[in-house]
Write a protein that holds these residues in place. Structure first.
Motif, PDB file in Angstrom:
ATOM      1  N   ILE A  20      36.000  11.676 -53.956  1.00 40.84           N
ATOM      2  CA  ILE A  20      35.259  10.460 -53.654  1.00 40.84           C
ATOM      3  C   ILE A  20      36.202   9.314 -54.005  1.00 40.84           C
ATOM      4  O   ILE A  20      36.746   9.260 -55.110  1.00 40.84           O
ATOM      5  CB  ILE A  20      33.949  10.396 -54.452  1.00 40.84           C
ATOM      6  CG1 ILE A  20      33.040  11.550 -54.006  1.00 40.84           C
ATOM      7  CG2 ILE A  20      33.268   9.044 -54.248  1.00 40.84           C
ATOM      8  CD1 ILE A  20      31.727  11.623 -54.718  1.00 40.84           C
ATOM      9  N   LEU A  52      28.140   6.123 -59.664  1.00 38.76           N
ATOM     10  CA  LEU A  52      28.657   7.223 -60.486  1.00 38.76           C
ATOM     11  C   LEU A  52      27.537   8.019 -61.149  1.00 38.76           C
ATOM     12  O   LEU A  52      27.667   9.226 -61.367  1.00 38.76           O
ATOM     13  CB  LEU A  52      29.602   6.685 -61.566  1.00 38.76           C
ATOM     14  CG  LEU A  52      30.924   6.095 -61.076  1.00 38.76           C
ATOM     15  CD1 LEU A  52      31.645   5.398 -62.223  1.00 38.76           C
ATOM     16  CD2 LEU A  52      31.795   7.167 -60.447  1.00 38.76           C
ATOM     17  N   LYS A  54      24.977   9.168 -60.065  1.00 42.08           N
ATOM     18  CA  LYS A  54      24.430  10.206 -59.194  1.00 42.08           C
ATOM     19  C   LYS A  54      25.358  11.415 -59.064  1.00 42.08           C
ATOM     20  O   LYS A  54      25.032  12.386 -58.398  1.00 42.08           O
ATOM     21  CB  LYS A  54      24.163   9.625 -57.806  1.00 42.08           C
ATOM     22  CG  LYS A  54      23.173   8.475 -57.814  1.00 42.08           C
ATOM     23  CD  LYS A  54      23.078   7.816 -56.448  1.00 42.08           C
ATOM     24  CE  LYS A  54      22.066   6.716 -56.440  1.00 42.08           C
ATOM     25  NZ  LYS A  54      22.618   5.421 -56.787  1.00 42.08           N
ATOM     26  N   LEU A  55      26.551  11.343 -59.698  1.00 38.02           N
ATOM     27  CA  LEU A  55      27.570  12.382 -59.525  1.00 38.02           C
ATOM     28  C   LEU A  55      27.687  13.297 -60.731  1.00 38.02           C
ATOM     29  O   LEU A  55      27.403  12.893 -61.861  1.00 38.02           O
ATOM     30  CB  LEU A  55      28.939  11.724 -59.278  1.00 38.02           C
ATOM     31  CG  LEU A  55      29.055  10.803 -58.074  1.00 38.02           C
ATOM     32  CD1 LEU A  55      30.437  10.167 -58.048  1.00 38.02           C
ATOM     33  CD2 LEU A  55      28.779  11.546 -56.785  1.00 38.02           C
ATOM     34  N   ASN A  56      28.152  14.510 -60.462  1.00 39.07           N
ATOM     35  CA  ASN A  56      28.491  15.452 -61.517  1.00 39.07           C
ATOM     36  C   ASN A  56      29.710  14.927 -62.261  1.00 39.07           C
ATOM     37  O   ASN A  56      30.605  14.342 -61.650  1.00 39.07           O
ATOM     38  CB  ASN A  56      28.779  16.816 -60.865  1.00 39.07           C
ATOM     39  CG  ASN A  56      28.978  17.906 -61.867  1.00 39.07           C
ATOM     40  OD1 ASN A  56      29.915  17.878 -62.659  1.00 39.07           O
ATOM     41  ND2 ASN A  56      28.103  18.891 -61.834  1.00 39.07           N
ATOM     42  N   LYS A  57      29.793  15.155 -63.554  1.00 34.87           N
ATOM     43  CA  LYS A  57      30.879  14.614 -64.383  1.00 34.87           C
ATOM     44  C   LYS A  57      32.259  15.178 -64.038  1.00 34.87           C
ATOM     45  O   LYS A  57      33.266  14.597 -64.411  1.00 34.87           O
ATOM     46  CB  LYS A  57      30.604  14.848 -65.871  1.00 34.87           C
ATOM     47  CG  LYS A  57      29.335  14.199 -66.364  1.00 34.87           C
ATOM     48  CD  LYS A  57      29.391  12.698 -66.269  1.00 34.87           C
ATOM     49  CE  LYS A  57      28.126  12.086 -66.834  1.00 34.87           C
ATOM     50  NZ  LYS A  57      27.944  10.715 -66.492  1.00 34.87           N
ATOM     51  N   THR A  59      33.232  15.692 -60.833  1.00 36.58           N
ATOM     52  CA  THR A  59      33.530  15.300 -59.458  1.00 36.58           C
ATOM     53  C   THR A  59      34.932  14.690 -59.400  1.00 36.58           C
ATOM     54  O   THR A  59      35.305  13.899 -60.265  1.00 36.58           O
ATOM     55  CB  THR A  59      32.503  14.261 -58.968  1.00 36.58           C
ATOM     56  OG1 THR A  59      31.197  14.838 -59.039  1.00 36.58           O
ATOM     57  CG2 THR A  59      32.784  13.809 -57.548  1.00 36.58           C
ATOM     58  N   ILE A  61      37.368  12.079 -58.376  1.00 35.67           N
ATOM     59  CA  ILE A  61      37.218  10.673 -58.026  1.00 35.67           C
ATOM     60  C   ILE A  61      38.594  10.009 -58.036  1.00 35.67           C
ATOM     61  O   ILE A  61      39.400  10.255 -58.926  1.00 35.67           O
ATOM     62  CB  ILE A  61      36.297   9.961 -59.049  1.00 35.67           C
ATOM     63  CG1 ILE A  61      34.885  10.553 -58.979  1.00 35.67           C
ATOM     64  CG2 ILE A  61      36.271   8.453 -58.809  1.00 35.67           C
ATOM     65  CD1 ILE A  61      33.977  10.111 -60.105  1.00 35.67           C
ATOM     66  N   PHE A  88      33.465  11.090 -67.297  1.00 35.89           N
ATOM     67  CA  PHE A  88      33.993  11.789 -66.133  1.00 35.89           C
ATOM     68  C   PHE A  88      35.303  12.454 -66.527  1.00 35.89           C
ATOM     69  O   PHE A  88      36.060  11.926 -67.342  1.00 35.89           O
ATOM     70  CB  PHE A  88      34.160  10.838 -64.940  1.00 35.89           C
ATOM     71  CG  PHE A  88      32.880  10.612 -64.210  1.00 35.89           C
ATOM     72  CD1 PHE A  88      32.539  11.412 -63.131  1.00 35.89           C
ATOM     73  CD2 PHE A  88      31.988   9.642 -64.627  1.00 35.89           C
ATOM     74  CE1 PHE A  88      31.335  11.244 -62.474  1.00 35.89           C
ATOM     75  CE2 PHE A  88      30.783   9.461 -63.982  1.00 35.89           C
ATOM     76  CZ  PHE A  88      30.446  10.267 -62.898  1.00 35.89           C
ATOM     77  N   HIS A  91      39.066  12.096 -62.802  1.00 33.46           N
ATOM     78  CA  HIS A  91      39.283  10.838 -62.084  1.00 33.46           C
ATOM     79  C   HIS A  91      40.739  10.414 -62.183  1.00 33.46           C
ATOM     80  O   HIS A  91      41.417  10.681 -63.161  1.00 33.46           O
ATOM     81  CB  HIS A  91      38.356   9.733 -62.592  1.00 33.46           C
ATOM     82  CG  HIS A  91      38.406   9.511 -64.064  1.00 33.46           C
ATOM     83  ND1 HIS A  91      37.851  10.383 -64.968  1.00 33.46           N
ATOM     84  CD2 HIS A  91      38.938   8.516 -64.803  1.00 33.46           C
ATOM     85  CE1 HIS A  91      38.033   9.931 -66.188  1.00 33.46           C
ATOM     86  NE2 HIS A  91      38.708   8.796 -66.121  1.00 33.46           N
TER      87      HIS A  91
END
Length: 113
Positions: A20, A52, A54-57, A59, A61, A88, A91
């Motif tokens: 993302i 953020l 709404k996202l799995n940790k 994800t 990014i 997160f 990322h």
């Protein structure tokens, strides 16, 4: 950091899983990126936080600004710190050491139409 050439390769590979990508500045938009706006502004940082949440940790990014060299950019640190604060784990910052035009657009990497 993720290098522009590496992200461009992922974007152009139709079979590769895509991270993302959030644009946290005011410049042009890399293909597939979600425009948040300048992260130095509280309303835009809140917008990023909402997206953020709404996202799995874990994800994948990628964030980028590209307005200017990193050391002068007012948008990178607030956004990157937010990702860390929200715990997160996957990322990256797009390595635009000069700006989006020089490090991405001028190299012909994919942009939104």
């Amino acid at each position: 950091l993720i290098e522009p050439s590496d992200l461009a390769k992922i974007i152009n590979d139709t079979k590769a899983p895509k991270p993302i990508i959030y644009s946290i500045g005011t410049g042009g938009n890399i293909k597939g990126a979600i425009q948040i706006g300048a992260a130095e502004e509280k309303e835009n940082l809140d917008k990023l936080k909402s997206a953020l949440s709404k996202l799995n940790k874990n994800t994948e990014i990628v964030i980028f600004c590209g307005c200017c060299p990193f050391e002068n950019c007012p948008n990178i640190r607030p956004a990157f710190n937010l990702l860390n604060e929200m715990k997160f784990t996957n990322h990256k910052l797009l390595n635009l050491s000069h700006n989006l035009k020089a490090d991405w657009i001028d190299k012909g990497y994919p942009m939104n139409e």
